[in-house]
Design a protein around this motif. Structure first.
Motif, short mmCIF file in Angstrom:
data_model
loop_
_atom_site.label_atom_id
_atom_site.label_comp_id
_atom_site.label_asym_id
_atom_site.label_seq_id
_atom_site.Cartn_x
_atom_site.Cartn_y
_atom_site.Cartn_z
N TYR A 168 -6.63 -14.82 -6.46
CA TYR A 168 -7.41 -14.65 -7.70
C TYR A 168 -8.16 -15.93 -8.08
O TYR A 168 -9.15 -15.86 -8.79
N THR A 215 -0.41 -12.20 -4.12
CA THR A 215 0.85 -12.25 -3.37
C THR A 215 0.57 -12.59 -1.91
O THR A 215 0.11 -11.74 -1.15
N SER A 248 -5.57 -10.80 -3.45
CA SER A 248 -4.21 -10.56 -3.94
C SER A 248 -3.61 -11.84 -4.48
O SER A 248 -3.95 -12.94 -4.04
P1 NDP Z 1 0.39 -1.30 -9.27
O1 NDP Z 1 1.23 -1.94 -10.31
O2 NDP Z 1 1.06 -0.60 -8.17
O3 NDP Z 1 -0.56 -2.42 -8.61
C1 NDP Z 1 -1.32 -3.32 -9.36
C2 NDP Z 1 -1.52 -4.61 -8.54
O4 NDP Z 1 -2.34 -5.48 -9.30
C3 NDP Z 1 -0.25 -5.37 -8.26
O5 NDP Z 1 0.44 -4.93 -7.12
C4 NDP Z 1 -0.78 -6.78 -8.08
O6 NDP Z 1 -1.28 -6.92 -6.75
C5 NDP Z 1 -1.98 -6.83 -9.00
N1 NDP Z 1 -1.72 -7.57 -10.24
C6 NDP Z 1 -2.34 -8.70 -10.62
N2 NDP Z 1 -1.88 -9.14 -11.79
C7 NDP Z 1 -0.93 -8.27 -12.18
C8 NDP Z 1 -0.07 -8.21 -13.32
N3 NDP Z 1 -0.13 -9.12 -14.31
N4 NDP Z 1 0.80 -7.19 -13.40
C9 NDP Z 1 0.86 -6.25 -12.44
N5 NDP Z 1 0.08 -6.27 -11.34
C10 NDP Z 1 -0.82 -7.28 -11.21
O7 NDP Z 1 -0.63 -0.36 -10.04
P2 NDP Z 1 -1.46 0.87 -9.45
O8 NDP Z 1 -1.91 0.57 -8.08
O9 NDP Z 1 -0.70 2.11 -9.67
O10 NDP Z 1 -2.72 0.91 -10.46
C11 NDP Z 1 -3.81 0.02 -10.34
C12 NDP Z 1 -5.07 0.66 -10.95
O11 NDP Z 1 -5.39 1.83 -10.23
C13 NDP Z 1 -4.94 1.08 -12.41
O12 NDP Z 1 -6.14 0.81 -13.10
C14 NDP Z 1 -4.69 2.58 -12.32
O13 NDP Z 1 -5.14 3.26 -13.47
C15 NDP Z 1 -5.48 2.96 -11.09
N6 NDP Z 1 -4.94 4.13 -10.40
C16 NDP Z 1 -5.79 5.16 -10.06
C17 NDP Z 1 -5.32 6.28 -9.41
C18 NDP Z 1 -6.26 7.35 -9.04
O14 NDP Z 1 -5.81 8.40 -8.59
N7 NDP Z 1 -7.56 7.17 -9.16
C19 NDP Z 1 -3.90 6.42 -9.08
C20 NDP Z 1 -3.08 5.29 -9.45
C21 NDP Z 1 -3.61 4.20 -10.10
P3 NDP Z 1 -1.19 -8.27 -5.95
O15 NDP Z 1 0.27 -8.51 -5.71
O16 NDP Z 1 -1.94 -7.96 -4.70
O17 NDP Z 1 -1.84 -9.34 -6.76
#
Ligand code: NDP
Length: 334
Positions: A61, A40, A38
């Motif tokens: 990362y 964060t 993560s």
């Molecule tokens: P979120 O925005 O909730 O989470 C993404 C996480 O990625 C963030 O919390 C962060 O975690 C990390 N991150 C790192 N860099 C970035 C950035 N530049 N901007 C935003 N986030 C960043 O997204 P989702 O969890 O909804 O989606 C993530 C993936 O999962 C996507 O590819 C989506 O298509 C897929 N998905 C699949 C589903 C399914 O049913 N199979 C359902 C929902 C999503 P951290 O703080 O830990 O670094």
């Protein structure tokens, strides 16, 4: 059957879906959350406590590549914004870990091919998080279509939409998402067309819908509709949008029809043929997917093609063609 051995999973990107996944994985028999990646620090701390992940198995990362020296990790599950899937899949493969990638696999077909190449070169498996391939209602739709239970499938209508979108979120950012709802939701509709017919589409026409919320949709589409043509003559029409709710798959074959609505979310689903409703238990889709993939790894079997990187690549080829067709207003060959 594996003498208590479980696949140890590292979750990369602790966002909303990872949170849901981790909670559902408590039901898994063959795998467990073993490491966290993560950007964060506060999440690493709180998730670390919740899932009993020791400090040495928590990464950011920057130091993620040192996961190669960690025997506590078998499989790296990438749940980052779409455009980041490629980089982290490749880094995981180079660390000699098996790779599981959320949908869409990447933001271009070329990126998918590169991911496949690096995984092959590093002798690790590459799987897609296509949870519906383990879900009984959707598996029934695959069976009814591919086995031609009602004859040849002529028409599929598969659509998915939610009323959603918040200023600043990555899903509305072209660079991070690779596109709009087509990338995140449309991929399921393309999948449905492909797994019901069991064929690869040859050509596509597509149209963008109107932009109703101009403040949100400055970079990506709000709504898109497309029509896939398959070699047998079947067509699949789909709409995906962030401005209305829709979640259904309908298939019409020579001698009957079959449908699901809801079809693609986490359930419970409803299914019927022209004659009667069909019913299956509502399963924990996430735990089922993780256990199925873990068993394949524990048994040293090759990932079946329909949940492999190749499947993700095939979908990206179609998604790219859909955008090209909508951009040019012409029929695009795939
Ligand atoms: P979120 O925005 O909730 O989470 C993404 C996480 O990625 C963030 O919390 C962060 O975690 C990390 N991150 C790192 N860099 C970035 C950035 N530049 N901007 C935003 N986030 C960043 O997204 P989702 O969890 O909804 O989606 C993530 C993936 O999962 C996507 O590819 C989506 O298509 C897929 N998905 C699949 C589903 C399914 O049913 N199979 C359902 C929902 C999503 P951290 O703080 O830990 O670094």
């Amino acid at each position: 059957p594996y003498l208590g051995r479980k696949i140890k999973v590292a979750l990369v990107g602790l966002g909303r879906y990872a949170e849901y996944m981790a909670a559902q994985m408590k039901d898994c028999e063959y795998c467990e959350v073993a490491a966290l990646v993560s950007g964060t620090p506060s999440k690493l701390e709180s998730w670390g406590k919740t899932y009993n992940v020791p400090l040495k198995n928590r990464y950011n990362y920057q130091n993620f590549d040192s996961i190669k020296d960690n025997p506590d990790v078998d499989l790296v599950y990438i749940i980052l914004p779409n455009a980041m899937h490629k980089e982290y899949a490749i880094r995981a493969a180079k660390a000699k870990k098996h790779v599981l990638v959320e949908k869409p696999m990447a933001v271009s077909a070329a990126d998918c091919l590169e991911m496949i190449k690096v995984c092959t070169a590093n002798k690790v498996q590459l799987a897609m998080g296509y949870r519906l391939h383990f879900e009984p209602f959707n598996m029934e739709m695959m069976r009814l279509g591919q086995k031609e239970v009602f004859g040849k499938v002529r028409i599929v209508e598969a659509s998915l939409g939610y009323f959603a979108g918040e200023k600043g979120e990555w899903r509305l950012n072209k660079k991070l998402a690779g596109g709009g709802p087509l990338m995140n939701l449309g991929v399921y509709c393309v999948q449905a067309g492909r797994y019901i017919t069991g064929e690869e589409p040859m050509a596509v026409t597509a149209q963008y819908g109107p932009i109703l919320r101009k403040e949100l949709f400055t970079e990506v589409e709000e709504t898109i509709t497309w029509q896939l043509e398959f070699p047998s003559g079947a067509i699949c029409t789909s709409t995906t949008t962030l401005s209305a709710g829709i979640d259904r798959i309908y298939a019409s074959a020579e001698n009957g029809s079959f449908e699901l609505s809801p079809a693609i979310s986490y359930g419970p689903f409803k299914g019927r043929t022209r004659e009667a409703e069909f019913d299956f238990p509502t399963i924990n889709q996430q735990a089922t997917q993780m256990d199925a993939i873990s068993q394949i790894l524990l048994e040293n079997r090759t990932m079946p093609e329909h949940i492999s990187g190749l499947e993700g690549w095939k979908d990206l080829k179609v998604l790219e063609a859909i955008y090209k067709a909508a951009d040019t207003g012409t029929k695009v060959k795939i």
